[in-house]
Design a protein around this motif. Structure first.
Motif, PDB file in Angstrom:
ATOM      1  N   LEU A 184     -28.042 -44.605   4.984  1.00  0.00           N
ATOM      2  CA  LEU A 184     -27.645 -43.273   4.524  1.00  0.00           C
ATOM      3  C   LEU A 184     -27.950 -43.053   3.041  1.00  0.00           C
ATOM      4  O   LEU A 184     -27.424 -42.131   2.437  1.00  0.00           O
ATOM      5  N   THR A 187     -29.027 -39.556   1.724  1.00  0.00           N
ATOM      6  CA  THR A 187     -28.178 -38.388   1.913  1.00  0.00           C
ATOM      7  C   THR A 187     -27.146 -38.188   0.821  1.00  0.00           C
ATOM      8  O   THR A 187     -26.637 -37.073   0.670  1.00  0.00           O
ATOM      9  N   HIS A 191     -24.439 -43.881  -1.550  1.00  0.00           N
ATOM     10  CA  HIS A 191     -24.885 -44.751  -0.464  1.00  0.00           C
ATOM     11  C   HIS A 191     -26.020 -45.660  -0.936  1.00  0.00           C
ATOM     12  O   HIS A 191     -26.961 -45.212  -1.592  1.00  0.00           O
TER      13      HIS A 191
END
Length: 728
Positions: A184, A187, A191
């Motif tokens: 991830l 995004t 992360h």
């Protein structure tokens, strides 16, 4: 990293039953010749060694199936098969990876060279070598941070990701052995990228039309981590690498071991690494809750024969790290994130007619689980993704009017589950793509072009027509990306070229459907279900010079987006969570700039190197600055180099970034100094590398403009890093 380049030509003798095999062995990092490399006809006692200028000649009998082996103590062994008369008549350039540069060489390249023009282009695209091994750091992004055009987006030492010419998120595809890495990190800034760079053979930044065989976004690039976790070749003996490092700025340490064992016709590879860091020390104090722990392991097995290879691998990756708190909107004591990833990988390479024409079939199944904990230990957010990826490629040479190319199809299915206090709906998505890449050479001119058609279906498991952000519903996208490049050889030393491309990108699930707080990102995220695809036209011109003592490249780019998808701080606060609200928009945007690098041999063993990157990003409608654009930055350094010893001093610099979006903080400029000593020595047949790095020598306080936590504490302070590697 050093590369080995082999140029082989065959000429017939008066006796038609023999050939003289002639060639030259080069260090591809700097094009210096390699002496005393052994060139052997496999299965015989016939061999020779390269001269001081790297050249060799070897008389052999004509035979249709034979193999030559090139070995050197400091380099990885290379095997080359010849199976047809046509192969004997063509020039071949092969790049090999020396043992000493296994871990961190960074190369910008498109593909293996087969012509002089490509040799120059690949050489010019080498952004670094041994200096990046010495700068090997905690993450992939921090390892690459000083390369031309690259910056680092971060939210603490562990969660960081490369940004290229102001383009981040999944506009930069991160892959392992040519297949997409699933996590991830694209995004959200909290992360982490789930790759351990220390166990990599090399790291490449790929550009140009060929990236359309992997992604529809042409204006960014691909950061590919190559480690051959599924062996593709059987060596004559086993290989073993043991290494590690310690550093003072975070009391961190790493230990790693990897080996490849030949059991003809099988090859087994395994690796294991363990990393641990404490909280980061900065010139203004300790950055609390910035520690990390990582365990990485993998095992791979291949069956290798005349047809090619087929194999599989399993990888386990576990990472726990902290997100610092203590600033407006953040948890006072920060957040902790645990990531677990299990990956099954199958890969095969099936030859068709000869070694240069082959099918490649690849498949990955990835299980990814991600939990975000408040300081009390309570789970705030939880994500689980099951992804299936598959590619079928056909690589060819001499087809119709094309000298070489690739065409194929790929599919990706993603099952995205979300829990905790996150209100993005669980969603399934499907991508099916078809693509081609072709290349033609006309004398001094080299042409590349590529196309990719993509179909995407994003389907939330529960649709909601009356959502506050818009109707949560199934979305489908059809996109066509195109790219072409031309390279022209002006003289023996000067090359110019240009790229033009149409780039597309499908919005992510988070950009479409997010509606709620994101614990570790310290933001209340609002998606936009009405978003269409991101699209734009990218152009670039470049010039490469390769002289005996001076090499440099200069690139200028201009990217014009009809729709550029970005999250923006709205300036509003969600009063249930007291988090700043970030909304997602598709806006017209222009990004342009210039970057380049230079390497100059000052005198004898003394060298000067420098690189710089400048990017300007504005909204098309009002020419005001885009958010999160890196400042004008670069590096300059001097080095003393011999075969076994390298010593250097360099500085990293950045100008102030005052061109900021509303509600975005400007950042001051900085200048910091680093130094290193690296020594290479041999014990028996083993190669040993020992280096000492001193970073931020004067303990200067400075901020990374792309850091989300720059308001609380600066980047790392004075650091000593010791790195040792044993290679057999």
């Amino acid at each position: 990293m050093i590369f080995l380049s082999l140029l082989i030509t065959f000429s017939s003798l008066a006796n038609i039953d023999t050939f003289i095999l002639e060639g030259i062995v080069l260090d591809a990092e700097n094009s210096e010749p390699i002496s005393n490399a052994a060139v052997q006809l496999v299965g015989t006692d016939l061999y020779t060694t390269t001269k001081s200028d790297g050249t060799f000649s070897l008389q052999i009998s004509i035979q249709i199936n034979f193999r030559i082996k090139i070995t050197h103590l400091a380099y990885q062994e290379k095997l080359i098969d010849f199976k047809s008369q046509d192969e004997l008549n063509k020039k071949l350039i092969v790049y090999l990876i020396p043992k000493i540069i296994n871990l961190s060489t960074v190369v910008v390249s498109e593909h293996r060279s087969t012509s002089l023009i490509e040799e120059i282009r690949d050489y010019s695209n080498i952004l670094g070598g041994r200096e990046l091994q010495r700068n090997l750091s905690q993450t992939l992004a921090s390892t690459l941070k000083n390369e031309s055009g690259l910056s680092v987006r971060s939210m603490g030492p562990a969660p960081s990701r490369p940004v290229y010419r102001g383009l981040g998120q999944d506009r930069i595809l991160i892959s392992e052995d040519g297949m997409k890495t699933v996590d991830l990190s694209a995004t959200s800034p909290d992360h982490a990228v789930t790759i351990e760079p220390f166990t990599s053979d090399r790291i490449e930044v790929l550009r140009g039309p060929k990236i359309l065989t992997k992604t529809s976004s042409t204006v960014g690039g691909i950061v590919n981590v190559s480690r051959n976790e599924i062996p593709q070749q059987i060596h004559n003996t086993y290989h073993l690498t043991v290494g590690g490092y310690i550093e003072t700025v975070n009391k961190g340490y790493l230990g790693a071991i990897q080996s490849e064992i030949p059991i003809n016709p099988l090859a087994i590879r395994f690796e294991l690494s363990r990393r641990n860091t404490s909280d980061l020390e900065t010139p203004e104090g300790l950055l609390k809750n910035s520690s990390s722990e990582n365990l990485n392991s993998a095992i791979g097995l291949s069956y290798i024969n005349d047809f090619g290879y087929i194999g599989g691998a399993f990888r386990f990756y576990d990472l726990s790290y902290g997100i610092p708190g203590g600033f407006i909107g953040a948890h006072p004591k920060g957040v902790t994130i645990d990531i677990t990833k299990n990956q099954i990988h199958f890969d095969s390479n099936i030859k068709f007619l000869n070694d240069s024409n082959y099918f490649r079939l690849s498949y990955k199944n990835i299980y990814y689980r991600h939990k975000e904990f408040e300081f009390s230990g309570r789970i705030g957010s939880e994500f689980r993704i099951i992804t299936n990826l598959a590619n079928v490629d056909f690589n060819h040479t001499s087809l119709f009017s094309f000298d070489e190319g690739i065409f194929g199809i790929s599919a990706e299915h993603r099952d995205f589950e979300i829990g905790g206090f996150v209100f993005t709906p669980p969603t399934k998505s499907l991508n099916i793509s078809a693509y081609l890449f072709e290349e033609i050479n006309f004398g001094k001119t080299n042409l590349n072009f590529a196309a990719r058609y993509s179909f995407d279906d994003i389907k939330p498991k529960v649709e909601k027509s009356d959502s506050k952000i818009g109707a949560i519903r199934e979305k489908t996208f059809n996109n066509l990306s195109l790219s072409a490049s031309i390279l022209y050889q002006l003289s023996d030393n000067v090359f110019i070229g240009s790229n033009i491309s149409r780039s597309t990108r499908v919005p992510t699930i988070e950009e479409l459907f997010s509606e709620g707080p994101h614990l570790a990102a310290y933001s209340y995220e609002v998606g936009n279900p009405d978003l269409g695809s991101e699209s734009g036209i990218g152009t670039e011109v470049f010039v490469y010079h390769k002289f005996e003592k001076l090499n440099f490249n200069l690139n200028a780019f201009y990217n014009n987006f009809e729709s550029f998808i970005i999250p923006r701080n709205s300036g509003e606060i969600n009063y249930q969570t007291f988090l700043p609200i970030y909304k997602t928009f598709g806006v017209g945007a222009i990004l342009y700039g210039i970057d380049g690098s230079v390497n100059l041999n000052l005198y004898d063993s003394y060298y000067l190197s420098s690189s710089f990157s400048y990017t300007k990003g504005v909204f098309r409608e009002n020419s005001k600055p885009l958010p999160q654009i890196p400042p004008f930055k670069g590096t300059t350094g001097v080095q003393f180099k011999t075969d076994n010893l390298q010593v250097g001093l360099n500085c990293e610099w950045a100008l102030a970034q005052n061109d900021v979006d509303i509600f975005e903080q400007p950042t001051d400029g900085y200048l910091i100094f680093n130094s290193f000593v690296q020594y290479l020595f041999y014990i028996g047949e083993s190669v040993n590398s020992f280096s000492i790095n001193a970073d931020n020598i004067f303990n200067k306080s400075y901020r990374n403009h792309l850091s989300r936590i720059k308001s609380i504490l600066p980047e790392a302070g004075f650091n000593i890093r010791l790195i040792y590697k044993f290679m057999l």
